[in-house]
Scaffold this motif. Structure first.
Motif, short mmCIF file in Angstrom:
data_model
loop_
_atom_site.label_atom_id
_atom_site.label_comp_id
_atom_site.label_asym_id
_atom_site.label_seq_id
_atom_site.Cartn_x
_atom_site.Cartn_y
_atom_site.Cartn_z
N UNK A 1 -11.44 -2.40 3.93
CA UNK A 1 -11.07 -3.14 5.14
C UNK A 1 -12.23 -4.08 5.47
N UNK B 1 3.19 -1.29 10.94
CA UNK B 1 1.93 -0.65 11.35
C UNK B 1 1.38 0.20 10.22
N UNK B 2 0.04 0.22 10.14
CA UNK B 2 -0.65 1.07 9.17
C UNK B 2 -1.64 1.92 9.93
N UNK B 3 -1.71 3.20 9.63
CA UNK B 3 -2.75 4.06 10.22
C UNK B 3 -3.81 4.30 9.15
N UNK B 4 -5.06 3.99 9.49
CA UNK B 4 -6.16 4.15 8.56
C UNK B 4 -7.14 5.15 9.13
N UNK B 5 -7.55 6.10 8.28
CA UNK B 5 -8.45 7.16 8.75
C UNK B 5 -9.82 6.57 9.10
N UNK B 6 -10.30 6.92 10.28
CA UNK B 6 -11.64 6.51 10.67
C UNK B 6 -11.67 5.15 11.34
N UNK B 7 -12.88 4.65 11.56
CA UNK B 7 -13.07 3.43 12.33
C UNK B 7 -13.03 2.21 11.42
N UNK B 8 -12.69 1.08 12.02
CA UNK B 8 -12.59 -0.20 11.32
C UNK B 8 -13.45 -1.21 12.10
N UNK B 9 -14.22 -2.06 11.43
CA UNK B 9 -15.08 -2.99 12.17
C UNK B 9 -14.29 -3.95 13.03
N UNK C 1 -3.38 -0.49 12.74
CA UNK C 1 -3.48 -1.89 12.35
C UNK C 1 -2.09 -2.46 12.15
N UNK D 1 -8.10 -8.41 10.59
CA UNK D 1 -8.71 -7.61 9.53
C UNK D 1 -8.02 -7.94 8.21
N UNK E 1 -7.26 4.45 12.91
CA UNK E 1 -7.19 3.12 13.49
C UNK E 1 -5.79 2.56 13.22
N UNK F 1 -3.42 6.71 6.08
CA UNK F 1 -2.81 7.98 6.48
C UNK F 1 -1.30 7.84 6.56
N UNK G 1 -6.94 -6.21 4.75
CA UNK G 1 -6.75 -4.94 4.05
C UNK G 1 -6.70 -5.24 2.57
N UNK H 1 0.85 -1.19 0.00
CA UNK H 1 0.00 0.00 0.00
C UNK H 1 0.89 1.24 0.00
N UNK I 1 -3.74 -7.92 2.17
CA UNK I 1 -2.83 -8.38 3.20
C UNK I 1 -3.66 -8.57 4.48
N UNK J 1 -8.69 11.28 13.12
CA UNK J 1 -8.87 10.03 13.86
C UNK J 1 -8.38 8.86 13.02
#
Lengths: 130, 78
Positions: free
Chosen positions: A32, A110-118, B27, A125, B25, A102, A127, A24, B4, B23
């Motif tokens: 996600x 580590x990956x930072x993803x904007x907003x919430x993830x289920x 992972x 998860x 998350x 992000x 991706x 990515x 992945x 904000x």
């Protein structure tokens, strides 16, 4: 944990090598997929968004969160399959599209993803690249 | 459709270039080891089977262990 992902081109990959977060790029929009948090046995208002039945006056009681009628009488004399009722809510596959990456810390994986993830913390998860 | 496997760590917020709070998350994404390669010729579609995480040898059942025959580090599933 094993998962399978469709790749358009697999010729360059060999068994045993590692894939890292660098497939990515920062700013990319991805999907996600994860299991949502289990909510246990829930009524129809929480589970299906029903409105409940009526009010509390005219002698009516205990009907505020009820599902109402579940079908007609002599015809069809049965409840249709798929009728939405109370039951287990949550812990189902949920896919969220168009989430933005992000930041990627490749050395820490580590990956930072904007907003919430289920899903709950520590849940697996997937991706998915678009 | 490539992808992945990861693990949800939790949420926090970071600041972007404009100084706005975003904000996010967190992972843990990979590393995922390629366990199997599916090709059009052999399987009818192109895909990669990926493994992620680790498991005690005594906890691995035989069908799962069989998937890792081709790999040198069989029971560390990453």
């Amino acid at each position: 944990m094993l998962r399978e992902f469709k790749f358009p081109e697999v010729a360059e990959f060999t068994v045993g090598t590692e894939l890292k977060a660098d497939i990515f790029s920062e700013g990319e929009r991805i999907k996600v997929r994860s299991k949502s948090k289990g909510k246990g046995f829930q009524g129809v208002m929480k589970r299906h968004g029903f409105g409940g039945v009526g009010g509390t006056t005219h002698g009516q009681s205990d009907r505020l969160r009820a599902p109402g009628s579940i079908g007609a009488s002599s015809y069809p004399s049965r409840v249709f399959k798929g009728q939405r009722m109370a039951g287990r809510k949550g812990f189902e596959n949920v896919t969220i599209s168009n989430l933005q990456v992000i930041k990627i810390f490749l050395d820490e994986n580590l990956i930072l993803i904007k907003g919430a993830v289920p899903g709950a913390i520590n849940s697996i998860v997937e991706l998915i690249k678009k | 459709m490539s992808g992945i496997i990861g693990r949800k760590i939790g949420m926090t917020s970071v600041f972007n270039a404009d100084g706005e709070s975003v904000p996010v998350t967190v992972i843990e994404a990979g590393p995922c080891r390629i366990v199997n390669v599916r090709t059009v010729e052999k399987d009818g579609y192109n895909a990669l089977q990926l493994g992620f995480g680790s498991k005690k040898v005594s906890r691995v059942n035989k069908p799962l262990a069989g998937q890792f025959k081709k790999i040198t580090c069989p029971f560390r599933l990453c």
